[in-house]
Scaffold this motif. Structure first.
Motif, PDB file in Angstrom:
ATOM      1  N   UNK A  18       1.534   0.748  -9.313  1.00  0.00           N
ATOM      2  CA  UNK A  18       2.748   1.396  -8.839  1.00  0.00           C
ATOM      3  C   UNK A  18       2.772   2.855  -9.262  1.00  0.00           C
ATOM      4  N   UNK A  19       2.234   3.129 -10.432  1.00  0.00           N
ATOM      5  CA  UNK A  19       2.140   4.500 -10.901  1.00  0.00           C
ATOM      6  C   UNK A  19       0.898   5.196 -10.388  1.00  0.00           C
ATOM      7  N   UNK A  41      -8.000  -5.217  -5.979  1.00  0.00           N
ATOM      8  CA  UNK A  41      -7.704  -5.221  -4.543  1.00  0.00           C
ATOM      9  C   UNK A  41      -6.226  -5.510  -4.316  1.00  0.00           C
ATOM     10  N   UNK A  42      -5.698  -6.514  -5.013  1.00  0.00           N
ATOM     11  CA  UNK A  42      -4.304  -6.880  -4.818  1.00  0.00           C
ATOM     12  C   UNK A  42      -3.363  -5.790  -5.317  1.00  0.00           C
ATOM     13  N   UNK A  43      -3.802  -5.053  -6.333  1.00  0.00           N
ATOM     14  CA  UNK A  43      -2.991  -3.930  -6.804  1.00  0.00           C
ATOM     15  C   UNK A  43      -2.904  -2.845  -5.730  1.00  0.00           C
ATOM     16  N   UNK A  44      -4.025  -2.574  -5.066  1.00  0.00           N
ATOM     17  CA  UNK A  44      -4.011  -1.614  -3.958  1.00  0.00           C
ATOM     18  C   UNK A  44      -3.121  -2.136  -2.836  1.00  0.00           C
ATOM     19  N   UNK A  45      -3.238  -3.427  -2.576  1.00  0.00           N
ATOM     20  CA  UNK A  45      -2.466  -4.025  -1.482  1.00  0.00           C
ATOM     21  C   UNK A  45      -0.968  -3.860  -1.699  1.00  0.00           C
ATOM     22  N   UNK A  46      -0.530  -3.888  -2.940  1.00  0.00           N
ATOM     23  CA  UNK A  46       0.900  -3.797  -3.240  1.00  0.00           C
ATOM     24  C   UNK A  46       1.494  -2.445  -2.863  1.00  0.00           C
ATOM     25  N   UNK A  47       0.685  -1.396  -2.871  1.00  0.00           N
ATOM     26  CA  UNK A  47       1.243  -0.053  -2.667  1.00  0.00           C
ATOM     27  C   UNK A  47       0.734   0.650  -1.419  1.00  0.00           C
ATOM     28  N   UNK A  48      -0.307   0.111  -0.784  1.00  0.00           N
ATOM     29  CA  UNK A  48      -0.970   0.864   0.279  1.00  0.00           C
ATOM     30  C   UNK A  48      -0.076   1.092   1.490  1.00  0.00           C
ATOM     31  N   UNK A  50       3.122   1.703   1.545  1.00  0.00           N
ATOM     32  CA  UNK A  50       4.082   2.771   1.279  1.00  0.00           C
ATOM     33  C   UNK A  50       3.408   4.091   0.926  1.00  0.00           C
ATOM     34  N   UNK A  51       2.227   4.026   0.301  1.00  0.00           N
ATOM     35  CA  UNK A  51       1.560   5.253  -0.137  1.00  0.00           C
ATOM     36  C   UNK A  51       0.084   5.220   0.257  1.00  0.00           C
ATOM     37  N   UNK A  52      -0.199   5.131   1.561  1.00  0.00           N
ATOM     38  CA  UNK A  52      -1.597   4.979   1.990  1.00  0.00           C
ATOM     39  C   UNK A  52      -2.485   6.160   1.623  1.00  0.00           C
ATOM     40  N   UNK A  53      -1.957   7.369   1.739  1.00  0.00           N
ATOM     41  CA  UNK A  53      -2.808   8.535   1.478  1.00  0.00           C
ATOM     42  C   UNK A  53      -3.285   8.568   0.031  1.00  0.00           C
ATOM     43  N   UNK A  83      -4.267  -0.817   6.792  1.00  0.00           N
ATOM     44  CA  UNK A  83      -3.189   0.112   6.455  1.00  0.00           C
ATOM     45  C   UNK A  83      -3.724   1.525   6.289  1.00  0.00           C
ATOM     46  N   UNK A  84      -4.881   1.648   5.688  1.00  0.00           N
ATOM     47  CA  UNK A  84      -5.489   2.962   5.492  1.00  0.00           C
ATOM     48  C   UNK A  84      -5.942   3.563   6.820  1.00  0.00           C
ATOM     49  N   UNK A  85      -6.463   2.728   7.723  1.00  0.00           N
ATOM     50  CA  UNK A  85      -6.900   3.220   9.031  1.00  0.00           C
ATOM     51  C   UNK A  85      -5.719   3.694   9.862  1.00  0.00           C
TER      52      UNK A  85
END
Length: 374
Positions: A18-19, A41-48, A50-53, A83-85
């Motif tokens: 999150x940070x 991976x799941x940590x990235x999934x939690x925020x991607x 809302x904050x993909x960049x 989400x990133x794409x």
């Protein structure tokens, strides 16, 4: 997530994500322990979402993990890439080969759908990165239809139709199996393909499917199906002759877009076949009073190509009185065409007629104004 780490460690991982402690996440994605990689991976999934960049630097590492059975996190990985794409397709485009390989190999329909969605984002901005994989992707769709997979095919038909003609059978299958679900995607895509490969559109099975869609009550799907038949008629007009009565009934539709493409398609049939379209003539004459100028315009062209003698007086009036200049020009052109076949063939074939479409030899059907949708 389970095994090897207690709840406090998991909460710490989520808090860091999150940070956006990106160095820590990247290091965990590189770890030798599959459990650690899965948690990252799941940590990235939690925020991607809302904050993909901020998560873009994870793309190469996510790509490397995709399809690794020991990590058992393909759905999470491909969801991150999708989400990133959607946010930055150029950053994910280099992963196209791996994503396509995943589409081919995964047994998870849910993960496959997400991967197709990811490829749509890439293809929308960089179609060249995906188009070379069309045949492989079509093979996957032949084994099981997927809405995002069909959307990918449709996206590629906009920029590389000649490279996507292998998708014609799967598009037809989609229209046959569930037109309500797949029609809005598959029918326009098929229309674009038959314009570059008209022989495919002239296939009896395809024509039968399209004609059945013209009879449907859904205006957008009717319009797409008629437009597809128009694409066939532009190159193989005689193949569409038998469909004219059905298309003619669409001239009475309440939907403007249906009436416009119906009149245009009949015009293309008449222009190419060199015959009258008797089943449609009465309805075409009625459309000369349509409230939509594009319908009146296409009706003029259809009647002119059809050599409709009974419409000549009405067309002469329209050529003088219609409030739309394009309709007046088309009506004037149609008046000149009607009865032209009875004129002595020795008459100067270099007589030119300009009705807003450019000029061409009046008696050469190849140079007649092509009826196009305004």
């Amino acid at each position: 997530m389970s095994g090897g780490r207690d709840g406090s460690d998991q909460r710490e991982m989520s808090a860091r994500a999150d940070g956006l402690e990106l160095p820590s996440i990247l290091a965990r994605l590189d770890a030798d322990d599959p459990e650690t990689q899965r948690e990252a991976v799941m940590a990235v999934r939690e925020v991607v979402d809302e904050r993909p960049s901020a998560c873009t630097p994870t793309v190469p590492k996510l790509r490397a993990l995709l399809g690794r059975s020991e990590i058992d996190c393909d759905e999470g990985i491909v969801a991150c890439l999708a989400a990133l794409a959607a946010d930055s397709p150029t950053d994910v485009a280099p992963s196209t080969d791996e994503i396509v390989s995943f589409v081919e190999s995964t047994s998870s329909s849910r993960a496959r759908t997400t991967a197709f969605r990811c490829l749509v984002s890439i293809a929308t901005h960089q179609p060249g990165a995906v188009v070379d994989h069309v045949d492989s992707l079509v093979d996957v769709l032949e084994e099981g239809l997927d809405e995002w997979g069909l959307s990918l095919v449709s996206t590629l038909t906009r920029t590389h139709p000649q490279a996507v003609t292998s998708a014609v059978p799967v598009l037809v299958t989609a229209l046959e199996s569930d037109p309500e679900r797949y029609g809005s995607t598959a029918c326009p895509a098929l229309g674009r393909l038959v314009r570059v490969e008209p022989e495919a559109g002239a296939d009896d099975e395809i024509l039968e499917v399209l004609v059945s869609l013209v009879r449907t009550g859904d205006p957008p799907l009717r319009a797409d199906a008629i437009d597809c038949l128009g694409g066939v008629a532009a190159h193989e007009p005689t193949a569409v002759d038998a469909a004219v009565p059905t298309i003619a009934r669409a001239l009475e539709s309440d939907a403007v877009e249906v009436r416009v493409v119906a009149a245009r398609t009949i015009a293309r049939v008449a222009a190419g076949s060199g015959t009258t379209v008797d089943p449609a003539e009465e309805r075409l004459r009625e459309r000369l009073a349509d409230e939509e100028p594009a319908v009146r315009r296409n009706a003029c062209l259809a009647l002119g190509y059809s050599d409709a003698l009974e419409a000549r007086d009405r067309l002469e009036t329209l050529s003088r009185t219609d409030p739309n200049v394009t309709v007046r020009n088309c009506a004037s052109w149609a008046v000149g065409e009607i009865g032209a076949s009875e004129i002595d063939s020795d008459r100067d074939c270099n007589t030119y007629l300009d009705c807003g479409f450019g000029s061409g030899p009046r008696f050469d059907p190849q140079c007649r104004p092509e009826p196009e949708l305004e």
